[in-house]
Write a protein that holds these residues in place. Sequence first.
Motif, PDB file in Angstrom:
ATOM      1  N   ASN A 220     -52.000 -29.911   8.793  1.00  0.00           N
ATOM      2  CA  ASN A 220     -52.022 -29.477  10.197  1.00  0.00           C
ATOM      3  C   ASN A 220     -51.311 -28.138  10.360  1.00  0.00           C
ATOM      4  O   ASN A 220     -51.792 -27.245  11.063  1.00  0.00           O
ATOM      5  N   PHE A 221     -50.161 -27.987   9.703  1.00  0.00           N
ATOM      6  CA  PHE A 221     -49.343 -26.788   9.817  1.00  0.00           C
ATOM      7  C   PHE A 221     -50.059 -25.578   9.215  1.00  0.00           C
ATOM      8  O   PHE A 221     -49.993 -24.464   9.744  1.00  0.00           O
ATOM      9  N   ILE A 222     -50.780 -25.811   8.105  1.00  0.00           N
ATOM     10  CA  ILE A 222     -51.424 -24.700   7.388  1.00  0.00           C
ATOM     11  C   ILE A 222     -52.842 -24.429   7.880  1.00  0.00           C
ATOM     12  O   ILE A 222     -53.222 -23.280   8.132  1.00  0.00           O
ATOM     13  N   PHE A 223     -53.618 -25.502   8.033  1.00  0.00           N
ATOM     14  CA  PHE A 223     -55.038 -25.334   8.341  1.00  0.00           C
ATOM     15  C   PHE A 223     -55.427 -25.776   9.751  1.00  0.00           C
ATOM     16  O   PHE A 223     -56.582 -25.629  10.152  1.00  0.00           O
ATOM     17  N   THR A 388     -42.155 -31.119   9.313  1.00  0.00           N
ATOM     18  CA  THR A 388     -42.602 -29.743   9.064  1.00  0.00           C
ATOM     19  C   THR A 388     -41.523 -28.871   8.420  1.00  0.00           C
ATOM     20  O   THR A 388     -41.745 -27.684   8.217  1.00  0.00           O
ATOM     21  N   GLY A 389     -40.359 -29.434   8.115  1.00  0.00           N
ATOM     22  CA  GLY A 389     -39.236 -28.637   7.642  1.00  0.00           C
ATOM     23  C   GLY A 389     -39.567 -27.738   6.463  1.00  0.00           C
ATOM     24  O   GLY A 389     -39.289 -26.529   6.488  1.00  0.00           O
ATOM     25  N   LEU A 390     -40.158 -28.290   5.426  1.00  0.00           N
ATOM     26  CA  LEU A 390     -40.475 -27.506   4.234  1.00  0.00           C
ATOM     27  C   LEU A 390     -41.441 -26.377   4.549  1.00  0.00           C
ATOM     28  O   LEU A 390     -41.241 -25.230   4.110  1.00  0.00           O
ATOM     29  N   PHE A 391     -42.475 -26.661   5.318  1.00  0.00           N
ATOM     30  CA  PHE A 391     -43.492 -25.649   5.626  1.00  0.00           C
ATOM     31  C   PHE A 391     -42.932 -24.557   6.542  1.00  0.00           C
ATOM     32  O   PHE A 391     -43.295 -23.392   6.408  1.00  0.00           O
ATOM     33  N   ALA A 392     -42.028 -24.951   7.446  1.00  0.00           N
ATOM     34  CA  ALA A 392     -41.393 -23.959   8.320  1.00  0.00           C
ATOM     35  C   ALA A 392     -40.533 -22.999   7.502  1.00  0.00           C
ATOM     36  O   ALA A 392     -40.488 -21.793   7.787  1.00  0.00           O
ATOM     37  N   LEU A 393     -39.869 -23.510   6.454  1.00  0.00           N
ATOM     38  CA  LEU A 393     -39.068 -22.651   5.578  1.00  0.00           C
ATOM     39  C   LEU A 393     -39.956 -21.709   4.779  1.00  0.00           C
ATOM     40  O   LEU A 393     -39.715 -20.498   4.727  1.00  0.00           O
ATOM     41  N   LEU A 394     -40.995 -22.249   4.147  1.00  0.00           N
ATOM     42  CA  LEU A 394     -41.883 -21.426   3.323  1.00  0.00           C
ATOM     43  C   LEU A 394     -42.586 -20.354   4.151  1.00  0.00           C
ATOM     44  O   LEU A 394     -42.884 -19.265   3.651  1.00  0.00           O
ATOM     45  N   GLN A 395     -42.849 -20.652   5.410  1.00  0.00           N
ATOM     46  CA  GLN A 395     -43.526 -19.697   6.294  1.00  0.00           C
ATOM     47  C   GLN A 395     -42.713 -18.431   6.489  1.00  0.00           C
ATOM     48  O   GLN A 395     -43.266 -17.343   6.741  1.00  0.00           O
ATOM     49  N   GLN A 396     -41.394 -18.549   6.362  1.00  0.00           N
ATOM     50  CA  GLN A 396     -40.509 -17.392   6.560  1.00  0.00           C
ATOM     51  C   GLN A 396     -40.256 -16.615   5.262  1.00  0.00           C
ATOM     52  O   GLN A 396     -39.572 -15.599   5.281  1.00  0.00           O
ATOM     53  N   LEU A 397     -40.826 -17.090   4.153  1.00  0.00           N
ATOM     54  CA  LEU A 397     -40.623 -16.447   2.858  1.00  0.00           C
ATOM     55  C   LEU A 397     -41.899 -15.752   2.395  1.00  0.00           C
ATOM     56  O   LEU A 397     -42.980 -16.008   2.935  1.00  0.00           O
ATOM     57  N   PRO A 398     -41.811 -14.874   1.399  1.00  0.00           N
ATOM     58  CA  PRO A 398     -43.015 -14.182   0.897  1.00  0.00           C
ATOM     59  C   PRO A 398     -44.029 -15.148   0.286  1.00  0.00           C
ATOM     60  O   PRO A 398     -43.688 -16.272  -0.084  1.00  0.00           O
ATOM     61  N   ILE A 402     -49.822 -18.679  -0.701  1.00  0.00           N
ATOM     62  CA  ILE A 402     -49.867 -19.338  -2.012  1.00  0.00           C
ATOM     63  C   ILE A 402     -48.916 -20.530  -2.061  1.00  0.00           C
ATOM     64  O   ILE A 402     -49.294 -21.632  -2.475  1.00  0.00           O
ATOM     65  N   THR A 403     -47.668 -20.309  -1.616  1.00  0.00           N
ATOM     66  CA  THR A 403     -46.663 -21.374  -1.718  1.00  0.00           C
ATOM     67  C   THR A 403     -46.989 -22.572  -0.826  1.00  0.00           C
ATOM     68  O   THR A 403     -46.640 -23.711  -1.166  1.00  0.00           O
ATOM     69  N   SER A 404     -47.649 -22.335   0.295  1.00  0.00           N
ATOM     70  CA  SER A 404     -47.991 -23.453   1.180  1.00  0.00           C
ATOM     71  C   SER A 404     -48.963 -24.409   0.480  1.00  0.00           C
ATOM     72  O   SER A 404     -48.820 -25.634   0.587  1.00  0.00           O
ATOM     73  N   ILE A 405     -49.936 -23.831  -0.228  1.00  0.00           N
ATOM     74  CA  ILE A 405     -50.901 -24.669  -0.957  1.00  0.00           C
ATOM     75  C   ILE A 405     -50.214 -25.378  -2.122  1.00  0.00           C
ATOM     76  O   ILE A 405     -50.416 -26.579  -2.350  1.00  0.00           O
ATOM     77  N   LEU A 406     -49.377 -24.632  -2.863  1.00  0.00           N
ATOM     78  CA  LEU A 406     -48.668 -25.236  -3.993  1.00  0.00           C
ATOM     79  C   LEU A 406     -47.723 -26.336  -3.540  1.00  0.00           C
ATOM     80  O   LEU A 406     -47.497 -27.307  -4.274  1.00  0.00           O
ATOM     81  N   SER A 407     -47.167 -26.201  -2.336  1.00  0.00           N
ATOM     82  CA  SER A 407     -46.274 -27.248  -1.835  1.00  0.00           C
ATOM     83  C   SER A 407     -47.031 -28.547  -1.605  1.00  0.00           C
ATOM     84  O   SER A 407     -46.502 -29.641  -1.864  1.00  0.00           O
TER      85      SER A 407
END
Length: 525
Positions: A220-223, A388-398, A402-407
């Motif tokens: 939901n967060f990504i797509f 959503t904690g992990l995805f919210a963190l990754l969203q703020q990083l480079p 890519i990292t969202s899918i790998l997560s």
Amino acid sequence: MENQNDKPIKKDRTVLVISAVIAAVFVIASILAPTGMNTIINGLFSSITTNFGWFYLVSVALFIVAVVVFTIGPWGKIKLGKDDDKPEFTNFQWFAMLFGGGMGIGLVFWSVSEPMMDYLSPPVADAGTAAAMAEAMRLTFFHWGFSPWAIFAIGGLGLAYFQFRKGERFLISSAFKPILGDRIYGPIGKAIDILAVFATIFGVATSLGLGANQIATGLNFIFGIKSSSFMIAVIIAIITVIFTLATVSGLKKGMQLVANAKIWLSIGFMVFIFIFGGCVAILNGFTTTFGSYIQNFIGQTFWMGNIKWLDSWTIFYWAWWIAWAPFVGQFVARVSKGRTVREYLLAVTLLPSGFSLIWIAIYGGAAFNIDAVTNGAIQAAVNQDYTTGLFALLQQLPLYSITSILSIVLIIACFIGAANSATYVLAMLTSGGDMDPSKKSRAGWGIAQGAVTIALILASGTSALKALQTASIAAAFPYTFVMLFMCYSIFKALKEDYNEGKLKLPQLEIKTETEPIEKEIISEK
């Protein structure tokens, strides 16, 4: 299959049948009467946490004491196997499998969300302050550090000792031979094994439910794919098929492949977040938090100052870890043949817990650092939806694309790894301790695990987390008594083994000293 006295043990399907019936009744009742099941779930949660929260805290403290006593005692040098047995795996392979059989999904799920949730609603400090941040990190360390791995270590020690050294069946009931004798082969032993199966089913269902929930949230967060109970159930069903096929393929093929993927993905994410999440802030935070964790460990172990908070966090965690103990214990025992008691306990309690603390320090420290830089972006996301904690963190990083899918891939790998281990162990428990259970048995328990988790999700609706918490707490309650008696049984067996070794030693020394004298007498004659 034979025990140490070479007595044939008849194959008995009692444990399998009763365990399967319990799982089937739960699933059917959840489908036919979800409202009633939800009411029962809420009632169980309230009753157990209100009246027996203290019992979980004291029990875990006793497990920690048992680990210390077994480690520093003279019996620590006793080998989990025959005296000439060598370890089956290298140290790196052993460590990877120890961690792989443990807390993969939970770490990914809670490593960002738990510190943030405790920061926003701490048990003692004022919310949103520096004191609340320090308290949040310390408490997360406490929940994922030495305590859970002490529980797992005890769960596996009895199995490894009695199977590899004494030749007993690879069952939880075998650890009770010193106090029950041959009754472990009768109704009492079967009851112990059924409790172990019951705890494993619902303890792992909690993990699978959390993992599927996080996958749905990530999609939901990504797509923008809407998350719902039905979507979570579909995810569980799909992955159940995957991990069942992996389990059926065998321990070394399917399970080792998933374990390797999980370990390397985990390390990759840790390095990435450490570099881009503020390495100096993370290191400062880890140093301070680790010191505070060690300093407050004993007091926190017995602390009951905020009952409502404890019910949702510490008591839930302790019950969850106890529910995991049968399957993690079986798994770590299975890969620890040839190690000494001391080597086993030090490795199982220190290595995976150390990895977990570093993981939390990196993820939690980066979350707080990035939250400060972005004026509260992480805490806002967690406050709205903690999944959503992990995805919210990754969203703020480079490299977010890519990292969202790998997560998502990492979560799935953790999901499959935990389910693989649990399914294999359930098959062993219900196959008379067979260390290579049939593919049919493994497949059946793989499907059962998925069905129980789906039933919990559908029966609870929007209260999925509470239902999962209650399942673990209720399943762990009777099994806690099993583990407490197991500590005494292990102590009795190790003490007897050590004393027997001491009695034999002088006899060997006498023979060694008299041999030359006898030779001299013979030569003189």
